[in-house]
Design an enzyme around this catalytic site. Sequence first.
Site, PDB file in Angstrom:
ATOM      1  N   SER A   1     -11.465  -0.798   0.710  1.00  0.00           N
ATOM      2  CA  SER A   1     -10.227  -0.945   1.157  1.00  0.00           C
ATOM      3  C   SER A   1     -10.065  -1.500   2.521  1.00  0.00           C
ATOM      4  O   SER A   1      -9.002  -2.119   3.004  1.00  0.00           O
ATOM      5  CB  SER A   1      -9.386   0.219   0.921  1.00  0.00           C
ATOM      6  OG  SER A   1      -8.859   0.721  -0.336  1.00  0.00           O
TER       7      SER A   1
ATOM      8  N   ASP B   1       0.970  -1.235  -0.064  1.00  0.00           N
ATOM      9  CA  ASP B   1      -0.022  -0.111  -0.062  1.00  0.00           C
ATOM     10  C   ASP B   1       0.816   1.295  -0.200  1.00  0.00           C
ATOM     11  O   ASP B   1       2.060   1.191  -0.643  1.00  0.00           O
ATOM     12  CB  ASP B   1      -1.015  -0.051   1.142  1.00  0.00           C
ATOM     13  CG  ASP B   1      -2.286   0.639   0.970  1.00  0.00           C
ATOM     14  OD1 ASP B   1      -2.376   1.917   0.934  1.00  0.00           O
ATOM     15  OD2 ASP B   1      -3.266  -0.137   0.968  1.00  0.00           O
TER      16      ASP B   1
ATOM     17  N   HIS C   1      -3.430   6.047   4.161  1.00  0.00           N
ATOM     18  CA  HIS C   1      -4.381   4.753   3.712  1.00  0.00           C
ATOM     19  C   HIS C   1      -3.634   3.418   4.101  1.00  0.00           C
ATOM     20  O   HIS C   1      -4.148   2.534   4.518  1.00  0.00           O
ATOM     21  CB  HIS C   1      -4.350   4.865   2.103  1.00  0.00           C
ATOM     22  CG  HIS C   1      -5.324   3.906   1.474  1.00  0.00           C
ATOM     23  ND1 HIS C   1      -4.955   2.624   1.391  1.00  0.00           N
ATOM     24  CD2 HIS C   1      -6.696   4.092   1.126  1.00  0.00           C
ATOM     25  CE1 HIS C   1      -5.995   1.871   0.973  1.00  0.00           C
ATOM     26  NE2 HIS C   1      -7.031   2.605   0.611  1.00  0.00           N
TER      27      HIS C   1
END
Length: 679
Positions: free
Chosen positions: A235, A2, A36
């Site tokens: 996600s 990620d 994220h």
Amino acid sequence: MDSGINQSHPEFHRRISSASTDIVSSRGELEDIDGHGTGVAGVIVANKNNQGGHGVAFESIVLAIRADTPGTCEDDDPDDGGCRFSDANIAASIDYAISHNARVINLSLGRDIGSNDSLTQTFAAMRRAVNAGIFIVVSAGNSGEETDGTGDQPNFPANFANMPDAQGFVVAVGAVQCPDGGENCAPGETVITSFSNRAGNAGETFLMAPGRRILTPFLDDDDGDPRLVLYSGTSFAAPHVAGALALLLDAFPNLQGNDALQILFDTALDLGAPGTDSIYGRGLIDLAAAFQPVGATSMRLGTGEAIPLDLLLSAPDGPAGDWLWESGLVDDAVLRDSYRRPFHFSADRPSFAPDSALNAMESAAAAGLARASRTQVGPASINLRMNWQPPHLLRNLPQDWYQSAPDMSFAFRQGGLSVEAGRGFSSPAPVGGAGVSVLSETLFSGAVARFAGSREWVAASYEFGPAAFHMRSSSGDNSAFNAVGFTYTLRSGRLTGQTVGLETGTGQETGSVMGGRLAARFGAEDAADTQFTAALWSGQLPLGWRGSARAEYVTGQFNTPASLTVEQELGASAWSAGIDRPLAGGRFGFTLSQPLRMEHGRISARVPVNVDREDRVSYERRHASLTPSGREISLEAAWRKQLTTQVDAAFAARVTREPGHIADAEPQALGWASIRARW
């Protein structure tokens, strides 16, 4: 893989692998600047430290791989900004995970489906990961609100899950929430979020997980203090599934191939239309169900064959009743589910018995519907009984399935000699019964005669003065019964008319052990040889009563499964006593009885009690008595009367304590009334 990870966040203390890396070697910076990647990792591994929340697999280790294209995470354009991931970087990250022995790869990233997806480096790397036995969890995408149909299928690379190359190791994950945006609801009430991509034609490889307002770690604030944030998106649904796979792989190291993911599919909570559908796919992950046995369960005793648990724990029956539960033979033992996962279990003790009262009613009803006749010619007589024949309702089945064979017996009596033979009925016992029982017609014929006798039989007796010699025999394809008896009738003194006697014999049976199941519970065929001795009495009693009694003791040997060792031979008892007298033009009586009950018998077996992480099983030699917890005793009161030459009536009531020889079983009570007319 990620946008990196916040390495100093306390939720990741001792949770980050030292092999974590930035796949872009020219940058060489693992630290997350977007948040994220930190949030995704937190859903999987955040510590259970009484602060904030914790990850699904909070004791696992995350191999954090930063793979964003340099400069993209810094782009905060609301329409076109945000972290981007090149095909090459994703593929390189997957290969890095393979080389560092990752067990599960989480990809919370993607784009719209393209026509050349199968040719991408990402798909090639995913194939290599699958061939290495690595699970891949991919977020389905957040295009659910698009009007061009892009949200009707999982995005790239989640669309790889539905391809043959995935080999059952890849899953696409959509997001659910509580209805109307609520915070608390039952799992079965959840609905797909508006933003989540649907399962489309990938339903068989699509799961749902929580994906709205997920509490997870974030970047530190301006003062350097750690923060948590509420994230929404597929996600943050995908890492729920990645964490679930980690838990299964840790708890059950013997899982093979793609079993862990198949378990999540098998145990998912069905949402939407029944079964797999194009919205929710297989449904919502259910960790509680995933950690329960799935499919058929079995147990292996020693080196024997695996025994299906539903067979081993089938309802108690026969003279041993609930011996398996009473003995504790399999308490806290180890079973295997259909994925060979080991589980400790203890069987719930049965508190009910098969409905012997209902069986008695059905037998009495069938007997009442039978048509019987008797023909007497001098010293010979013939009895014929046509049993009730059900109507031929299903014409596609053979008619002979609905036809019942008639019962017939022949008797010849001359002087002290009596010879009888029959097909059906019951072979005559040396001493007749009493009590005019309606619900236990063959009670006095003997326990072994009931379970080992066949329809074809012969019997003979010879009286010489007050003494008499008796024999009876029957045989069939699966059973045989042979017995001899001696009776003596007192003809003087206060006990004039009292008959006492003994009967002894043998029985052979196939398909049962003393009328119940024993070896069959362990996957073997039931068969037994038995020997019995019975004490007999009948005679007149004061006030017009007459009585009869039989007490029988049975020993035997049975076909022993390879998994069992017999330590003590079988021994069982049965008895019955009845009295009756004339009343109101009929006969009224009582019958008190105990069906065959195991009194002794002992076996032992090597029972699995533990399994280590190398799947090595530890066994314990356990010894078990075959004696049940209770003792069934029935009391029946009955009255029969011939109302006219064509009409007769019978009334009965029976109470049974500890039915099935189960101490905790509720008593059974039965009432019976019948009027039979012939024309």
